[in-house]
Design an enzyme around this catalytic site. Structure first.
Site, PDB file in Angstrom:
ATOM      1  N   HIS A 106       0.955  -1.264  -0.053  1.00  0.00           N
ATOM      2  CA  HIS A 106       0.010   0.014   0.039  1.00  0.00           C
ATOM      3  C   HIS A 106       0.973   1.426  -0.079  1.00  0.00           C
ATOM      4  O   HIS A 106       0.268   2.485  -0.307  1.00  0.00           O
ATOM      5  CB  HIS A 106      -0.816   0.004   1.376  1.00  0.00           C
ATOM      6  CG  HIS A 106      -0.232   0.302   2.611  1.00  0.00           C
ATOM      7  ND1 HIS A 106       0.065  -0.558   3.359  1.00  0.00           N
ATOM      8  CD2 HIS A 106       0.048   1.627   3.120  1.00  0.00           C
ATOM      9  CE1 HIS A 106       0.394  -0.083   4.408  1.00  0.00           C
ATOM     10  NE2 HIS A 106       0.387   1.096   4.418  1.00  0.00           N
ATOM     11  N   ASP A 136       0.347  -7.690   1.599  1.00  0.00           N
ATOM     12  CA  ASP A 136       0.678  -6.297   1.778  1.00  0.00           C
ATOM     13  C   ASP A 136       2.065  -6.238   1.493  1.00  0.00           C
ATOM     14  O   ASP A 136       2.616  -5.332   2.205  1.00  0.00           O
ATOM     15  CB  ASP A 136      -0.034  -5.585   2.759  1.00  0.00           C
ATOM     16  CG  ASP A 136      -0.178  -3.936   2.751  1.00  0.00           C
ATOM     17  OD1 ASP A 136       0.229  -3.558   1.330  1.00  0.00           O
ATOM     18  OD2 ASP A 136      -0.013  -3.241   3.560  1.00  0.00           O
ATOM     19  N   GLY A 208       3.534   6.646   8.018  1.00  0.00           N
ATOM     20  CA  GLY A 208       4.870   6.653   7.660  1.00  0.00           C
ATOM     21  C   GLY A 208       5.777   5.574   8.072  1.00  0.00           C
ATOM     22  O   GLY A 208       6.966   5.367   7.583  1.00  0.00           O
ATOM     23  N   ASN A 209       5.382   4.793   9.049  1.00  0.00           N
ATOM     24  CA  ASN A 209       6.118   3.561   9.581  1.00  0.00           C
ATOM     25  C   ASN A 209       5.776   2.421   8.595  1.00  0.00           C
ATOM     26  O   ASN A 209       6.688   1.499   8.814  1.00  0.00           O
ATOM     27  CB  ASN A 209       5.780   3.236  10.795  1.00  0.00           C
ATOM     28  CG  ASN A 209       6.766   3.959  12.087  1.00  0.00           C
ATOM     29  OD1 ASN A 209       6.292   4.655  12.627  1.00  0.00           O
ATOM     30  ND2 ASN A 209       7.997   3.519  12.164  1.00  0.00           N
ATOM     31  N   SER A 210       4.689   2.441   7.740  1.00  0.00           N
ATOM     32  CA  SER A 210       4.498   1.356   7.271  1.00  0.00           C
ATOM     33  C   SER A 210       5.577   0.723   6.029  1.00  0.00           C
ATOM     34  O   SER A 210       6.097   1.614   5.608  1.00  0.00           O
ATOM     35  CB  SER A 210       3.310   1.469   6.131  1.00  0.00           C
ATOM     36  OG  SER A 210       1.955   1.753   6.877  1.00  0.00           O
ATOM     37  N   GLY A 266      -7.912 -26.577  -3.354  1.00  0.00           N
ATOM     38  CA  GLY A 266      -8.959 -26.648  -4.337  1.00  0.00           C
ATOM     39  C   GLY A 266     -10.407 -27.275  -3.545  1.00  0.00           C
ATOM     40  O   GLY A 266     -11.363 -27.902  -4.204  1.00  0.00           O
TER      41      GLY A 266
END
Length: 492
Positions: A106, A136, A208-210, A266
């Site tokens: 992200h 992510d 901002g730490n992401s 499946g």
């Protein structure tokens, strides 16, 4: 009064008191942070956004007014009228001295340009190697003039609740910043994706730490900071990190193939509740119950059956239906694995443990197969010939009105041409069936794991369960699209 024999009181087990240093936590992490800061980077992205057509009318002044030039300048930028440059900041870290950088998907999603900013002020344009929205994660590549300082992954499974961890990142665009805390919980599911298994920490994680790393006190990356819970956007001590053991497999695949290649079994699953466990005769609630086999998938070989409860996969215990998809996804495509199931072969006997072997397919191919299958699903055919005792009238039981499938009901409820079972045409609002979420148009396929074809058969089997002293009826229900689920309805 004599209360019987008494036992001699035993002293409580001694609990070692923590040392003064342990109570305060580590005396300092300065040396540790100093060796890691250069491997943590800031990620800045830029994206051109066309603001035209977003519900904001163009600014127009009266004809000949000098204000029109001002309005044009207000909207004009280097990309032309109506376009704006949107920038964002995040964090990342170097995992290979040659220039491989890991961050969150992200952070770089939809970016036109990606720039990696290093602690010494160096800025390098980054190439996107691959992304995985399900976890992510994203992998970038830069071309440095000299080898970069890098960090290595540790074992997130070795983390214990209460262990000290350190986060380094780029909160609010301020540059390299260090915070410390403990592991607050493990295995958190925050509904961010299908493989949620987050580490929760109270180390300060802010905007901002992401994409930044979560280190243990050995300096190894044990998590990738991804999300926070906060009403304000600032840290309130509830942050979440992708465990390193989950991330490493994804990152390796992105580096090698530019995409993920996950294992695929499946099947369709349902959680095992206490009621379902009792109905299936498996004792305590555990594992994942098979609710469907994808046609043409790896399990479409007759070995796994609807109603099987998977309790072990490739030697790993399956505690719940949430665990199985993650375990399967981390298993290599094409591997033949042993799947242990609990299977009930007779209503009057407990489930038996058995093992089958399935060769895994690739999840990404399976998703395409299932999408094509949904598109090609048969439509209802009012003129289709029917079989069974359709002369029997409606039957009421457990607050449900039941009848056999006929052309009118097939059309009314959009049932597939090959749909089987007994149609529920009405559900009493205050009934136990209604409380379980059963609706008209649903099909009853089985009662107590025995197939049913007529409404009278359903009523008779439920009556038999009641005579046997059973408190609940285990029903296998099918939605109009074919999706199956077990529901346990109390018998009154």
């Amino acid at each position: 009064m004599d209360n019987g024999p008494t036992q001699e009181a035993r002293p409580a087990p001694a609990i070692a008191a923590p040392s003064a240093g342990a109570a305060r936590g580590p005396a300092s992490v300065a040396d540790l942070a100093e060796g890691l800061l250069d491997a943590v980077v800031n990620i800045s992205t830029s994206q051109s956004v066309d603001v035209a057509g977003r519900g904001v009318p163009p600014l127009e002044a009266p004809e000949g007014s000098p204000l029109q030039d001002f309005f044009d300048d207000l909207l004009q930028d280097r990309d032309g009228l109506g376009n704006r440059r949107v920038q964002s900041l995040g964090s990342g870290f170097v995992v290979d001295p040659s220039g491989v950088v890991v961050t969150n998907n992200h952070v770089i999603a939809d970016a036109d340009t990606i720039t990696v900013n290093f602690a010494d002020g160096t800025q390098l344009d980054a190439e996107l190697i691959g992304t995985d929205p399900k976890t992510d994660l994203a992998v970038l590549k830069v071309e440095p003039e000299e080898p970069l300082v890098s960090v290595k992954f540790g074992d997130s499974e070795a983390l214990r609740i209460g262990d000290w961890v350190m986060a380094i990142g780029n909160p609010f665009g301020l540059g390299g910043s260090v915070s410390i805390g403990i592991v607050s919980a493990r295995g958190r599911n925050i509904n961010a994706g299908p493989y949620d298994n987050f580490i929760q920490t109270d180390a300060a994680i802010n905007r901002g730490n992401s994409g930044g790393p979560l280190f243990d006190l050995n300096g190894d990356v044990v998590g990738i900071n991804t999300a926070i819970i906060s009403p304000s956007g600032g840290s309130i001590g509830i942050g979440f990190s992708v465990p390193s053991n989950l991330a490493v497999n994804v990152i390796d695949q992105l580096r090698e193939f530019g995409e993920t290649r996950r294992g695929w079994l499946g099947i369709r699953l349902q959680a095992v509740t206490d009621d379902i466990a009792e109905g299936l005769g498996i004792g305590e609630a555990r594992g994942a119950v098979v609710m469907g086999i994808v046609e043409g998938g790896p399990s479409d070989n007759g070995l796994l059956k609807v109603g099987d409860v998977i309790v072990s996969f490739d030697g790993a215990a399956v505690e719940s239906s949430r665990d199985l998809p993650r375990i399967v996804a981390e298993t290599p495509v094409g591997k033949a694995v042993a799947v242990e199931v609990l299977r009930k072969t007779a209503t009057d006997k407990p489930a038996e443990r058995t093992s089958v072997e399935v060769t895994l397919g690739r999840l990404e191919d399976g998703e395409k197969l299932m999408a094509e299958s949904d598109d090609a699903a048969p439509t209802s055919d009012p003129e289709a010939a029917e079989t069974g005792d359709t002369d029997a009238g409606p039957v009421e039981t457990l607050g449900m009105t039941l009848t056999e499938i006929d052309p009118t009901l097939r059309e009314q409820y959009a049932l597939a041409e090959d749909a089987k079972g007994v149609v529920i045409t009405a559900v009493a609002p205050s009934s136990n069936a209604a409380e379980k979420g059963i609706e008209a148009g649903t099909l009853i396929r089985e009662v107590a794991q025995e197939e049913v074809a007529t409404a009278r058969e359903v009523a008779d089997k439920i009556a038999k369960l009641k005579d046997e002293g059973r408190r609940n009826a285990l029903l296998l229900l099918a939605a109009s699209n074919g999706d199956l689920r077990f529901v346990v309805v109390p018998i009154e």
